[in-house]
Design an enzyme around this catalytic site. Structure first.
Site, PDB file in Angstrom:
ATOM      1  N   ASP A  54       0.891  -1.154   0.000  1.00 51.45           N
ATOM      2  CA  ASP A  54       0.000   0.000   0.000  1.00 51.45           C
ATOM      3  C   ASP A  54       0.937   1.213   0.000  1.00 51.45           C
ATOM      4  O   ASP A  54       2.110   1.113   0.386  1.00 51.45           O
ATOM      5  CB  ASP A  54      -0.947   0.010   1.196  1.00 51.45           C
ATOM      6  CG  ASP A  54      -2.120   0.956   0.942  1.00 51.45           C
ATOM      7  OD1 ASP A  54      -2.013   1.804   0.022  1.00 51.45           O
ATOM      8  OD2 ASP A  54      -3.140   0.858   1.647  1.00 51.45           O
TER       9      ASP A  54
HETATM   10  C1  BGC Z   1      -4.854   3.417  -0.061  1.00 52.69           C
HETATM   11  C2  BGC Z   1      -4.939   2.425  -1.193  1.00 52.69           C
HETATM   12  C3  BGC Z   1      -4.768   3.138  -2.507  1.00 52.69           C
HETATM   13  C4  BGC Z   1      -3.446   3.874  -2.491  1.00 52.69           C
HETATM   14  C5  BGC Z   1      -3.148   4.642  -3.754  1.00 52.69           C
HETATM   15  C6  BGC Z   1      -3.606   4.259  -0.132  1.00 52.69           C
HETATM   16  O1  BGC Z   1      -3.630   5.262   0.807  1.00 52.69           O
HETATM   17  O2  BGC Z   1      -4.917   2.748   1.167  1.00 52.69           O
HETATM   18  O3  BGC Z   1      -6.146   1.727  -1.155  1.00 52.69           O
HETATM   19  O4  BGC Z   1      -4.859   2.243  -3.568  1.00 52.69           O
HETATM   20  O5  BGC Z   1      -3.442   4.810  -1.419  1.00 52.69           O
HETATM   21  O6  BGC Z   1      -3.993   5.717  -3.893  1.00 52.69           O
END
Ligand code: BGC
Length: 736
Positions: A265
């Site tokens: 993530d």
């Molecule tokens: C989120 C993800 C997301 C990523 C990119 C993160 O903060 O938890 O679900 O895909 O950001 O935007």
């Protein structure tokens, strides 16, 4: 056509067929085995090039190998539509004018369809949008289990039950990937609350891990064949999940044989050494600002960038792990960006809008409908719509799933258009002020929601008009602003915010034809439930919100959605909110309820709920025959069948749910667990036979001591019904 005239064509075809593949390097030759191509590409790459492809080069991309013509890998959020373009190294908008898209219903709504065909349609449509926007990896879908109704991101997931989430996620993934776009299933795993998502350190017993929190991910990997997976922010047993030895190397890659890439993530990596050894493949980030802050904060400083290279150069680590990571990333690129002959995809097509509306129509849940208050009767001439959510755009906000849409039909616009076509008039009163914002990362709804009236005046104005109306439709709920269904910020209460309870009660007093439409991705408390004849759970529906809601309210669509999670009567009834569970939690958090999540808990403790898991009404009614159980053939333990009859006067669909309980067991088992469901469409008066096959795995629990799945001999009960508490027929059978 004469033979002579086709000779040149045949000659050309022969020439094409004979073009020597030898001209292509092995890694570019798509007729070769994928692993062979990966090995060939790897053998041509320098260590620096390998390091480069295992971390980001911008907010959403990794670089590929330019020297070898291996393309960049472009990712995108996900999971309800394709996110607008942001700047290379900023979250701000890139300002493109060709990146407005269709917002599909949130995944809670998809789960509420209980229809894998809808999941396939969703995957096909969003996959086509991703492809048209030239994305290689879709960051979704999400299958974290709804452990608590306060989790700010439950709206992005598929409910509280691992079987339902698993059955729904598989078709979504398969259809997306047919476009040459990878899914990146998230957030693996135990990311069940938001506020402290970076620091919470989850622990739980292995039965809960294997029986509740992992099965949907396992199906996503093994049956859906997801080409990538996103590791979550939280810790598990003291180690961040993005480099968690047990979860990544042990379970995901070891036990399940995952052959795709593990992606962090954004900003979820915290340690180079652990990242090298514990199964992480590709690092993305959030806080980098390499353009303005220079090298110290650039992509080169990622844990899997310069620090990794340094360890290799110093001889402190070898290159075996690097080759493994680079191979997995290369495989991901070859499956997507480097694949030829992909469909071209499409955005904003009629087909996609109609898919969004169909999915929404099947996912909206009719929670309560006394005195046939719905569908709206033909004689209704004056309709009053009340509530901010009737007009507020819901596609902007909520975190990374925020979108820039080509169109969003508000509930008010949808209801008004449908009502006026039937000769009725519609007025709107705001009733309450919730969130007047409408901006996320530079995408603005452009709505002016400022209000000068006091809260008391707003209620008084709504009540005055409600008294005069033939039917009042209140549209409220949550709204994706901070703490109201939003990434990074959990909810703080089960109750509705902004004094909506007071308003609903006041409306109920002056008009008995009241419908409450809740826009939310979570359960809410309803102290007024007995005073309101009809209640509709409308989720976050996206582009087609207003039309889909109107379809159901006016009876053009007969509701068939079922809840993917239980609505507790009070927060304290929920398993995660018992004494000592410590929610919210920024330190160690032990999931003391174990396997008793959602309806498993309410069943075990005999706690009444407001609306049970699997609940959802229809404008028609269904009758279930007794069950016929026969000995299973060809590997099945038992075959179960029943006859379902539509006893009402309009066509509709029922979701027949099959739960199984182990009558006697050496370990604690839930009273019953969902093990099958079928959505059955029947004309008025029509009947159909519904069949289920029960396999050994449907009887199993996870034996933590022996680390294996086990089914114990003895008697089992099959419960078949219309929800987890509306069981219409039961039968028993013996195993072994
Ligand atoms: C989120 C993800 C997301 C990523 C990119 C993160 O903060 O938890 O679900 O895909 O950001 O935007």
């Amino acid at each position: 056509m004469k033979i002579k005239s086709i000779l040149p064509v045949l000659g050309l075809m022969a020439l094409i067929a004979c073009t020597p593949k030898q001209d292509l390097p092995v890694y570019q030759d798509e007729s070769r085995d994928l692993d062979e191509r990966v090995a060939d590409a790897l053998s041509r790459m320098t260590t620096e090039e390998k390091i480069a492809i295992i971390h980001a080069q911008s907010k959403f991309s990794s670089p590929g190998v330019p020297r070898l013509g291996i393309p960049e890998l472009w990712t995108t959020d996900g999971p309800h539509g394709i996110r607008p373009e942001v700047l290379w190294d900023e979250w701000d908008q890139a300002g493109w004018t060709n990146d407005s898209i269709v917002a599909f219903p949130a995944l809670t709504c998809l789960a509420a369809t209980w229809n894998p065909e809808m999941a396939a349609l969703y995957g096909k449509s969003i996959g086509e949008e991703a492809r048209y926007r030239e994305k290689d990896v879709l960051l979704g879908p999400g299958v974290n289990i709804a452990r608590t109704p306060l989790n700010g991101r439950n709206f992005e997931y598929m409910g509280e039950d691992p079987y339902l989430a698993g059955e729904m996620v598989v078709p979504y993934i398969r259809e997306v990937q047919k476009n040459g776009v990878a899914c990146c299933v998230k957030h693996y795993c135990l990311n069940n609350e938001e506020t402290y998502r970076h620091t919470i350190d989850v622990d739980l017993d292995d039965r809960a891990l294997y029986e509740i929190y992992l099965p949907a991910f396992k199906k996503a990997v093994q049956e859906g064949g997801s080409w990538s997976i996103m590791a979550s922010y939280n810790l598990y047993r003291g180690q961040h999940v993005c480099h968690n030895e047990r979860l990544l190397n042990g379970i995901l890659k070891g036990e399940w044989g995952f052959d795709g890439a593990v992606v962090t993530d954004w900003g979820g990596c915290h340690d180079t050494w652990e990242a090298i050894h514990n199964g992480l493949d590709l690092e993305f980030g959030t806080w980098t600002d390499g353009l303005t802050m220079g090298r110290t904060n650039s992509y080169d400083s990622y844990y899997m960038a310069a620090p990794y290279l340094e360890l290799i150069r110093e001889g402190k680590v070898g290159t075996e792990e690097l080759d493994e990571k680079a191979s997995r990333v290369l495989k991901l690129i070859m499956r997507t960006a480097m694949k030829s002959g992909k469909p071209f995809g499409e955005i904003n097509s009629e087909a996609h809008y109609s898919a969004a509306r169909r999915i929404a129509g099947e996912g909206i849940v009719l929670l309560r409908n006394e005195n046939s208050n719905l569908p709206l009767a033909d004689g209704v001439r004056k309709i009053l719509v009340v509530g901010e959510n009737a007009v507020k755009m819901m596609t902007v906000g909520g975190g990374s799933s925020s979108l820039k849409v080509q169109k969003e039909i508000s509930p008010l616009a949808g209801i008004r258009a449908r009502a006026e076509a039937a000769g009725a008039v519609v007025e709107w009163e705001r009733g309450y002020v919730g969130d007047t914002g409408g901006n996320y990362n530079g995408v603005s709804t452009g709505q002016d929601l400022s209000e000068s009236r006091s809260a008391g005046q707003l209620i008084a104005d709504a009540v005055a008009k409600a008294a005069e109306a033939d039917h009042v439709i209140f549209v409220g709920g949550l709204n994706k602003s901070n703490h109201q269904d939003c990434e990074g910020k959990d909810r703080e209460q089960l109750g509705l915010p902004y004094a909506q309870d007071e308003l609903i009660e006041a409306l109920a007093k002056v008009n008995s034809h009241l419908t409450v439409v809740l826009v939310s991705g979570n359960p809410v408390a309803m102290p007024w439930v007995e005073d309101v004849p009809s209640i509709v759970q409308a989720w976050y529906i996206g582009s087609e919100a207003g039309e889909a809601i109107a379809d159901v309210l006016f009876g053009d669509v007969n509701p068939s959605g079922k809840l993917p999670f239980s609505f507790p009567l009070a927060l304290g009834d929920s398993p995660a909110h018992q004494e000592g569970m410590n929610f919210p939690n920024d330190g160690k958090c032990f999931y003391g309820e174990g396997i008793l999540v959602g309806y498993r808990w309410f069943d075990a403790k005999g706690i009444d709920v407001l609306f049970p898991f699997g609940h959802g009404l229809s404008y028609t009614s269904f009758e279930y025959s007794p069950l016929a159980v026969s000995r299973g053939r060809s590997g099945a333990v038992a075959n179960v069948s029943l006859v379902l009859r539509n006893t009402g006067d309009r066509a509709g669909a029922e979701v027949v749910q099959l739960y199984i309980g182990d009558d006697e067991s050496s370990v604690l088992r839930p009273v019953k667990e969902l093990k099958g469901f079928r959505k059955v469409w029947l004309e008025a008066g029509e009947e159909a036979e519904v069949k289920f096959e029960i396999g050994e795995e449907d009887l199993q629990f996870f034996d933590a001591d022996e680390h294996c799945w086990k089914a114990e001999a003895g008697s089992f009960t099959v419960y078949v019904g219309s929800s987890a508490t509306d069981i219409r027929c039961t039968a028993s059978f013996d195993y072994k």
